[in-house]
Motif scaffolding. Structure first.
Motif, PDB file in Angstrom:
ATOM      1  N   PRO A 121       0.839  -1.199   0.000  1.00  0.00           N
ATOM      2  CA  PRO A 121       0.000   0.000   0.000  1.00  0.00           C
ATOM      3  C   PRO A 121       0.875   1.251   0.000  1.00  0.00           C
ATOM      4  O   PRO A 121       2.022   1.190   0.454  1.00  0.00           O
ATOM      5  CB  PRO A 121      -0.786  -0.114   1.310  1.00  0.00           C
ATOM      6  N   PRO A 122       0.356   2.350  -0.525  1.00  0.00           N
ATOM      7  CA  PRO A 122       1.140   3.590  -0.532  1.00  0.00           C
ATOM      8  C   PRO A 122       1.539   3.974   0.887  1.00  0.00           C
ATOM      9  O   PRO A 122       0.775   3.748   1.825  1.00  0.00           O
ATOM     10  CB  PRO A 122       0.188   4.616  -1.147  1.00  0.00           C
ATOM     11  N   GLU A 123       2.733   4.516   1.020  1.00  0.00           N
ATOM     12  CA  GLU A 123       3.211   4.805   2.374  1.00  0.00           C
ATOM     13  C   GLU A 123       3.092   6.267   2.746  1.00  0.00           C
ATOM     14  O   GLU A 123       2.798   6.602   3.883  1.00  0.00           O
ATOM     15  CB  GLU A 123       4.656   4.342   2.520  1.00  0.00           C
ATOM     16  N   GLN A 124       3.364   7.129   1.783  1.00  0.00           N
ATOM     17  CA  GLN A 124       3.357   8.546   2.131  1.00  0.00           C
ATOM     18  C   GLN A 124       1.959   9.141   2.001  1.00  0.00           C
ATOM     19  O   GLN A 124       1.493   9.863   2.866  1.00  0.00           O
ATOM     20  CB  GLN A 124       4.376   9.292   1.279  1.00  0.00           C
ATOM     21  N   PHE A 125       1.286   8.825   0.922  1.00  0.00           N
ATOM     22  CA  PHE A 125      -0.097   9.240   0.766  1.00  0.00           C
ATOM     23  C   PHE A 125      -0.962   8.052   1.173  1.00  0.00           C
ATOM     24  O   PHE A 125      -1.092   7.087   0.460  1.00  0.00           O
ATOM     25  CB  PHE A 125      -0.359   9.640  -0.690  1.00  0.00           C
ATOM     26  N   LYS A 126      -1.529   8.106   2.374  1.00  0.00           N
ATOM     27  CA  LYS A 126      -2.185   6.934   2.945  1.00  0.00           C
ATOM     28  C   LYS A 126      -3.530   6.629   2.283  1.00  0.00           C
ATOM     29  O   LYS A 126      -4.326   7.538   2.036  1.00  0.00           O
ATOM     30  CB  LYS A 126      -2.433   7.162   4.445  1.00  0.00           C
ATOM     31  N   ALA A 127      -3.779   5.365   2.039  1.00  0.00           N
ATOM     32  CA  ALA A 127      -5.093   4.948   1.561  1.00  0.00           C
ATOM     33  C   ALA A 127      -6.072   5.007   2.726  1.00  0.00           C
ATOM     34  O   ALA A 127      -5.684   4.866   3.886  1.00  0.00           O
ATOM     35  CB  ALA A 127      -5.014   3.535   1.008  1.00  0.00           C
ATOM     36  N   ASP A 128      -7.363   5.229   2.428  1.00  0.00           N
ATOM     37  CA  ASP A 128      -8.363   5.280   3.494  1.00  0.00           C
ATOM     38  C   ASP A 128      -8.647   3.887   4.042  1.00  0.00           C
ATOM     39  O   ASP A 128      -9.052   3.722   5.174  1.00  0.00           O
ATOM     40  CB  ASP A 128      -9.659   5.894   2.960  1.00  0.00           C
ATOM     41  N   LEU A 129      -8.443   2.894   3.184  1.00  0.00           N
ATOM     42  CA  LEU A 129      -8.715   1.529   3.597  1.00  0.00           C
ATOM     43  C   LEU A 129      -7.779   0.596   2.834  1.00  0.00           C
ATOM     44  O   LEU A 129      -7.563   0.778   1.637  1.00  0.00           O
ATOM     45  CB  LEU A 129     -10.183   1.188   3.257  1.00  0.00           C
ATOM     46  N   VAL A 130      -7.203  -0.390   3.543  1.00  0.00           N
ATOM     47  CA  VAL A 130      -6.359  -1.372   2.866  1.00  0.00           C
ATOM     48  C   VAL A 130      -6.999  -2.736   3.045  1.00  0.00           C
ATOM     49  O   VAL A 130      -7.319  -3.149   4.153  1.00  0.00           O
ATOM     50  CB  VAL A 130      -4.937  -1.381   3.448  1.00  0.00           C
ATOM     51  N   LEU A 131      -7.232  -3.428   1.932  1.00  0.00           N
ATOM     52  CA  LEU A 131      -7.862  -4.750   1.985  1.00  0.00           C
ATOM     53  C   LEU A 131      -6.895  -5.784   1.438  1.00  0.00           C
ATOM     54  O   LEU A 131      -6.124  -5.487   0.530  1.00  0.00           O
ATOM     55  CB  LEU A 131      -9.134  -4.743   1.140  1.00  0.00           C
ATOM     56  N   PRO A 132      -6.941  -7.010   1.968  1.00  0.00           N
ATOM     57  CA  PRO A 132      -6.070  -8.055   1.428  1.00  0.00           C
ATOM     58  C   PRO A 132      -6.528  -8.471   0.024  1.00  0.00           C
ATOM     59  O   PRO A 132      -7.716  -8.344  -0.304  1.00  0.00           O
ATOM     60  CB  PRO A 132      -6.245  -9.214   2.414  1.00  0.00           C
ATOM     61  N   ALA A 133      -5.569  -8.947  -0.771  1.00  0.00           N
ATOM     62  CA  ALA A 133      -5.900  -9.381  -2.129  1.00  0.00           C
ATOM     63  C   ALA A 133      -6.874 -10.549  -2.068  1.00  0.00           C
ATOM     64  O   ALA A 133      -6.808 -11.386  -1.170  1.00  0.00           O
ATOM     65  CB  ALA A 133      -4.632  -9.800  -2.862  1.00  0.00           C
ATOM     66  N   GLY A 134      -7.797 -10.598  -2.994  1.00  0.00           N
ATOM     67  CA  GLY A 134      -8.651 -11.755  -3.174  1.00  0.00           C
ATOM     68  C   GLY A 134      -9.718 -11.979  -2.125  1.00  0.00           C
ATOM     69  O   GLY A 134     -10.310 -13.053  -2.060  1.00  0.00           O
ATOM     70  N   ILE A 135     -10.008 -10.988  -1.267  1.00  0.00           N
ATOM     71  CA  ILE A 135     -11.100 -11.235  -0.320  1.00  0.00           C
ATOM     72  C   ILE A 135     -12.424 -11.181  -1.087  1.00  0.00           C
ATOM     73  O   ILE A 135     -12.501 -10.626  -2.181  1.00  0.00           O
ATOM     74  CB  ILE A 135     -11.124 -10.248   0.884  1.00  0.00           C
ATOM     75  N   ASP A 136     -13.434 -11.746  -0.479  1.00  0.00           N
ATOM     76  CA  ASP A 136     -14.732 -11.812  -1.129  1.00  0.00           C
ATOM     77  C   ASP A 136     -15.194 -10.399  -1.503  1.00  0.00           C
ATOM     78  O   ASP A 136     -15.236  -9.505  -0.655  1.00  0.00           O
ATOM     79  CB  ASP A 136     -15.727 -12.459  -0.154  1.00  0.00           C
ATOM     80  N   PRO A 137     -15.550 -10.178  -2.775  1.00  0.00           N
ATOM     81  CA  PRO A 137     -15.919  -8.830  -3.221  1.00  0.00           C
ATOM     82  C   PRO A 137     -17.074  -8.232  -2.417  1.00  0.00           C
ATOM     83  O   PRO A 137     -17.077  -7.034  -2.134  1.00  0.00           O
ATOM     84  CB  PRO A 137     -16.324  -9.034  -4.681  1.00  0.00           C
ATOM     85  N   LYS A 138     -18.017  -9.082  -2.035  1.00  0.00           N
ATOM     86  CA  LYS A 138     -19.171  -8.574  -1.253  1.00  0.00           C
ATOM     87  C   LYS A 138     -18.722  -8.066   0.105  1.00  0.00           C
ATOM     88  O   LYS A 138     -19.140  -7.012   0.562  1.00  0.00           O
ATOM     89  CB  LYS A 138     -20.194  -9.699  -1.067  1.00  0.00           C
ATOM     90  N   GLU A 139     -17.845  -8.851   0.700  1.00  0.00           N
ATOM     91  CA  GLU A 139     -17.326  -8.474   2.017  1.00  0.00           C
ATOM     92  C   GLU A 139     -16.550  -7.166   1.905  1.00  0.00           C
ATOM     93  O   GLU A 139     -16.676  -6.267   2.737  1.00  0.00           O
ATOM     94  CB  GLU A 139     -16.413  -9.599   2.511  1.00  0.00           C
ATOM     95  N   ALA A 140     -15.747  -7.067   0.824  1.00  0.00           N
ATOM     96  CA  ALA A 140     -14.962  -5.850   0.600  1.00  0.00           C
ATOM     97  C   ALA A 140     -15.901  -4.655   0.449  1.00  0.00           C
ATOM     98  O   ALA A 140     -15.699  -3.605   1.066  1.00  0.00           O
ATOM     99  CB  ALA A 140     -14.096  -6.008  -0.649  1.00  0.00           C
ATOM    100  N   ALA A 141     -16.944  -4.841  -0.361  1.00  0.00           N
ATOM    101  CA  ALA A 141     -17.881  -3.747  -0.609  1.00  0.00           C
ATOM    102  C   ALA A 141     -18.528  -3.308   0.707  1.00  0.00           C
ATOM    103  O   ALA A 141     -18.694  -2.116   0.966  1.00  0.00           O
ATOM    104  CB  ALA A 141     -18.942  -4.191  -1.605  1.00  0.00           C
ATOM    105  N   GLU A 142     -18.845  -4.292   1.537  1.00  0.00           N
ATOM    106  CA  GLU A 142     -19.475  -3.987   2.815  1.00  0.00           C
ATOM    107  C   GLU A 142     -18.537  -3.138   3.688  1.00  0.00           C
ATOM    108  O   GLU A 142     -18.956  -2.184   4.325  1.00  0.00           O
ATOM    109  CB  GLU A 142     -19.847  -5.296   3.536  1.00  0.00           C
TER     110      GLU A 142
END
Ligand SMILES: Nc1nc2c(ncn2[C@@H]2O[C@H](COP(=O)(O)OP(=O)(O)OP(=O)(O)O)[C@@H](O)[C@H]2O)c(=O)[nH]1
Ligand SMILES: [Mg+2]
Lengths: 293, 600
Positions: free
Chosen positions: B563-584
């Motif tokens: 994930p970007p280090e200097q400009f922080k993401a609002d949310l970091v998700l692991p690769a390949g998690i269930d898309p529905k869960e991610a959306a939630e």
């Protein structure tokens, strides 16, 4: 660092730059001393690996030792080796040894045309299958757009004006008058679609440097370069009907180096054994404009 | 004693002043020509009923011989009793300046030829300027065709005085001035008898007397290792992760603590890698090597590796530089160029032209806001992403750059210093854009009230194949079910449409990112929750999207590793998690941020 270290570092940098910037990259391997040094430098650059295919154009008039050497190295170093040929010209015997063409015409058919169409993927390619231990038709027909070639500036006039990264248009034409600038170590690596590129990592090497490096690295080199008791040896390798030998009793690499240094050959052009250069006015420049390397 | 080290020299000067002739003589008189070559060329001339020229030995191209000029720089090899040389014969004609520059850029010393009769001409000066700019520190001036001025010492002194004065303006002091007649070989390899008043060295004598550039200084300088590439040849059964490149300066050993710039990541050297060499524990300036590190860090190619306990390079986006331009189209503002500095490639913009010089007389041309072909200028540049560099006066390899314009290397420059600024080019653009922004009768507040949510730009970023697009689509569905005003844009639609013209041309993402940012500004102005997935974007691309989308807000979801280090993401998700869960998860975050504040 001595002069060989510097030349090596420079060539390694160029090879890595080419590998980084181009997807469809291939390295020409003629089995001769220059392209064998080039192959060695690739192994240096990529820490023992050669991450792109090697292309050999088989004219079927190469000396048999060359083909044997090629296949031995392919196995030993696990090279991804591909060859191509001008099948039609060979079948119809449109060659110089068959008595149907002059030397230049023969070069054009068996080398230039074969190379052009093998690179573009229009003509069949054969790839060494390491499991079968032999060549099999290559399923990849994509065009190779970046071609690494072992030409040196000291070989001949038009080669002295080459760029390290030298663009050619889709017809393989070389616009010698309008070549891209090369500054410091920044080469032309951005291209309009359809551009083809030649990469020349050995431009600043001389014939002497090549042998000094072969000696230092202990690179296995084909025997044809050495006198095997006849008092003659090859200085530059091509097809047997057009490759003359020079009088020399050099049997080892140090003896060749000594010979080049002390002047016996210092003043005789290296390609003087290559008969095709002498035909017609333009010789190698004319061949090269058509796509000969 | 014979020096094994080879020296690269370049011969420059105005058209027809005799450069190729000088080299022809050097080759002939040191016995460096292939046997029979001289006779063959003479024969050819005789057969074609034209006078023999030494230049024909080098001007190998047919067009060159026909026109009697050098078109492209030739590399020639010769040997003296002292060392081997490569000489680059640069063309003098202005039309071929880029070829001259190509020849000169790799040279360690320059031999500048002036015709004694014609004297100092336009390209005598221009080439002098370029020699100094290209960083060639050793300059020898050859006053040629002395036979045309009756070998007069006075004439020689006049040229010396005039050119010395010019070079003084460049802070360049030539090592020597040599009077010579190249055609007849006076003072080239053997001393002249026609100019008894001259007691200095011959051209060859002077070249042999040059001190080759030592390596010790470069080795003593701080480490600068531009990462050229990162290799992992797993398919070949090799698990090493190797950082490959050439040390531009300094040295480094196993165990040394190193940092990568501009990312700022740190690690330690685990091994020095090489093929067909004994084990190595250290590497130094000039060597093309590879390293492995003790920790797993993600470093893109183009970063600069330095040692943490040494003098650090400068990091900035804005800098002042001297530049010469060879492009057919002029260097202008408002256009993205590509900057190549060591192994780094980033988009760059011209902020301002501070000064344009006519290189032939060093006079400033005032008020010019572009740099035209063959001009040299002092300019202010801004890169879209930070770069690490050194002022070229300190370390030249990390202080000089080229600019690419439409596939062509069009300019070369040397960096003078970092420049501070309150506002980036993008920020200034957004400020002006917003001042002029106009809307219809409906305000953002009207829209929010009607749709029961704020506008938002939601970007899913991350490496390929982590499921970004599916997640983005699920988020759209989730919000749509609640009748939110939402739209998911597939990047494929952009590639085939809005970006179709640049897809083939640019391998760099910068223009795509710019267009997406401007598009987002419009979509969010329409009150939308505008969702997209963007592959291959780094943190600076995200930062640019954020800027361009202003005054509306952006929400960045990073999926997968690094994930970007200097400009922080609002949310970091692991690769390949269930898309529905991610959306939630994103949905929850949006509620928490009160984007959906009207939701009851
Ligand atoms: N009289 C006289 N003529 C010379 C001398 N040296 C060179 N020339 C002539 O000057 C002309 C130009 O020489 P070149 O060596 O081709 O000049 P150049 O500087 O290489 O020219 P470009 O490469 O086209 O810029 C030729 O006709 C040479 O014979 C000299 O010492 N005396
Ligand atoms: Mg010339």
């Amino acid at each position: 660092m001595d002069h060989l270290d510097r030349l090596e570092a420079q060539s390694v940098y160029i090879l890595r730059e080419a590998y980084k910037e181009f997807k469809n990259l291939v390295m020409l391997w003629s089995i001769g001393k220059d392209s064998t040094v080039l192959l060695w430098l690739a192994r240096k650059a990529f820490f023992g690996h050669v991450p792109f295919p090697l292309l050999h154009i088989d004219t079927h008039f190469k000396m048999p030792e060359m083909i044997a050497y090629r296949d031995r190295a392919a196995k030993e170093w696990r090279l991804n080796i591909v060859y191509g040929e001008n099948k039609e010209a060979l079948e119809k015997k449109l060659t110089y040894p068959d008595g149907n063409l002059d030397r230049l015409g023969c070069c054009k058919n068996l080398k230039t045309e074969a190379l052009k169409h093998t690179l573009s993927g229009e003509w069949p390619r054969w790839r060494f299958d390491h499991n079968l231990g032999q060549y099999a038709p290559d399923t990849n027909q994509e065009a190779y757009t970046g071609v690494i070639v072992g030409v040196r500036a000291d070989e001949e006039g038009s080669r002295s004006k080459e760029r390290v990264f030298s663009p050619r248009d889709a017809q393989n034409d070389w616009d010698v008058g309008d070549q891209p600038p090369e500054l410091w170590r920044q080469y032309k690596t951005d291209f309009a679609p359809g551009t083809h590129l030649r990469i020349h990592p050995l431009l600043e090497w001389t014939e002497l440097n090549i042998w000094e490096y072969v000696e230092r690295e202990k690179i296995p080199i084909i025997d044809l370069y050495f006198d095997q008791g006849t008092g003659q040896r090859c200085r530059s390798l091509g097809c047997w009907p057009c490759t003359g030998k020079v009088d020399s009793t050099a049997k080892t690499v140090p003896e060749i180096i000594e010979e080049l240094k002390t002047g016996k050959f210092a003043n005789i052009a290296e390609r003087s054994g290559r008969a095709q250069d002498k035909e017609g006015g333009g010789g190698l420049e004319a061949l090269r404009r058509q796509g000969y390397m | 004693m014979f020096d094994q080290q080879r020296m690269n020299i370049v011969i420059v000067g105005h058209v027809d002043h005799g450069k190729s002739t000088v080299i022809g003589r050097l080759l002939a008189d040191t016995g460096s020509l292939p046997q029979g070559k001289l006779e063959a060329v003479k024969q050819q001339c005789l057969a074609n009923a034209r006078p023999f020229e030494y230049a024909f030995l080098l001007d190998a191209l047919k067009d060159e011989q026909a026109q009697g000029i050098t078109i492209d720089a030739a590399r020639c090899f010769f040997k003296s009793n002292k060392r081997h040389y490569i000489v680059l014969d640069a063309p003098g004609h202005i039309e071929f300046l880029k070829n001259m520059v190509t020849g000169a850029a790799t040279a360690e010393a320059a031999l500048l030829v002036i015709d004694a009769k014609e004297g100092v001409q336009e390209n005598t000066k221009r080439h002098g300027y370029l020699v100094s700019m290209l960083g060639i520190k050793k300059l020898v001036v050859l006053v040629n065709k002395m036979d045309l001025v009756e070998n007069s010492q006075e004439a020689f002194e006049r040229t010396v005085a005039e050119y010395t004065a010019f070079l003084a303006k460049l802070n360049l002091e030539p090592i020597a001035f040599i009077p010579a007649s190249a055609r007849s070989g006076e003072n080239i390899v053997s001393p002249s008898e026609t100019m008894p008043w001259y007691h200095g060295k011959t051209v060859l004598g002077q070249l042999d007397a040059l001190e080759p550039e030592g390596e010790t200084e470069k080795i003593k300088a701080p480490l600068r290792f531009p990462v050229q590439d990162v290799y992992k040849f797993t398919a070949q059964g090799d698990d090493r992760r190797i950082f490959a490149g050439t040390l531009e300066s300094g040295q480094v050993s196993v165990g040394d603590e190193v940092a990568f710039l501009p990312s700022g990541k740190q690690s330690r050297i685990a091994s020095v890698e090489a093929f067909n060499e004994g084990p190595k524990t250290t590497a130094q300036a000039g060597q093309a090597v590879g390293f492995t590190l003790t920790t797993q860090v993600y470093i893109p190619q183009g970063e600069l590796m330095v040692k943490v306990n040494e003098v650090q390079p400068i990091q900035a986006r804005r800098f002042r530089a001297n530049l010469f331009w060879m492009g057919k189209a002029p260097l202008i503002q408002g256009k993205d160029y590509k900057l190549k500095l060591a192994t780094r490639r980033v988009p760059v913009r011209l902020v301002e032209v501070l000064n344009v010089l006519d290189a032939s007389d060093l006079r400033s041309v005032v008020g010019k806001q572009m740099v035209e072909r063959h001009d040299v200028g002092e300019c202010l540049f801004e890169t879209l992403k930070p770069i690490a560099f050194d002022p070229s006066a300190l370390i030249d390899a990390t202080g000089r750059f080229v600019l690419v314009d439409d596939f062509e290397i069009a300019g070369g420059g040397i960096i003078l210093e970092k420049v501070e600024s309150k506002e980036t080019v993008d920020q200034a653009h957004v400020r002006k854009r917003e001042q002029a922004w106009s809307t219809g009768y409906i305000s953002a507040a009207n829209r929010a009230a009607a749709c029961l949510h704020h506008a938002k730009f939601v970007v899913f970023s991350g490496p390929p194949e982590v499921g970004k697009r599916k997640m983005a689509m699920e988020l759209e569905r989730r919000l749509f079910m609640e009748r939110r005003n939402v739209y998911y844009l597939s990047d494929a639609n952009l590639n085939g449409g809005l970006d179709q013209d640049i897809r083939v041309l640019m391998r760099d993402k910068s223009e795509e990112v710019r267009r997406l940012g401007e598009l987002a500004r419009i979509m969010t102005d329409a009150g939308l929750i505008f969702i997209t997935a963007l592959g291959g974007a780094d943190e600076y691309d995200l930062l640019q999207l954020k800027t361009l989308n202003l005054p509306n807000e952006i929400l960045v979801v990073h999926v997968g590793e690094n994930p970007p280090e200097q400009f922080k993401a609002d949310l970091v998700l692991p690769a390949g998690i269930d898309p529905k869960e991610a959306a939630e998860k994103v949905y929850q975050l949006m509620s928490r941020y009160q984007i959906l504040e009207y939701f009851i």
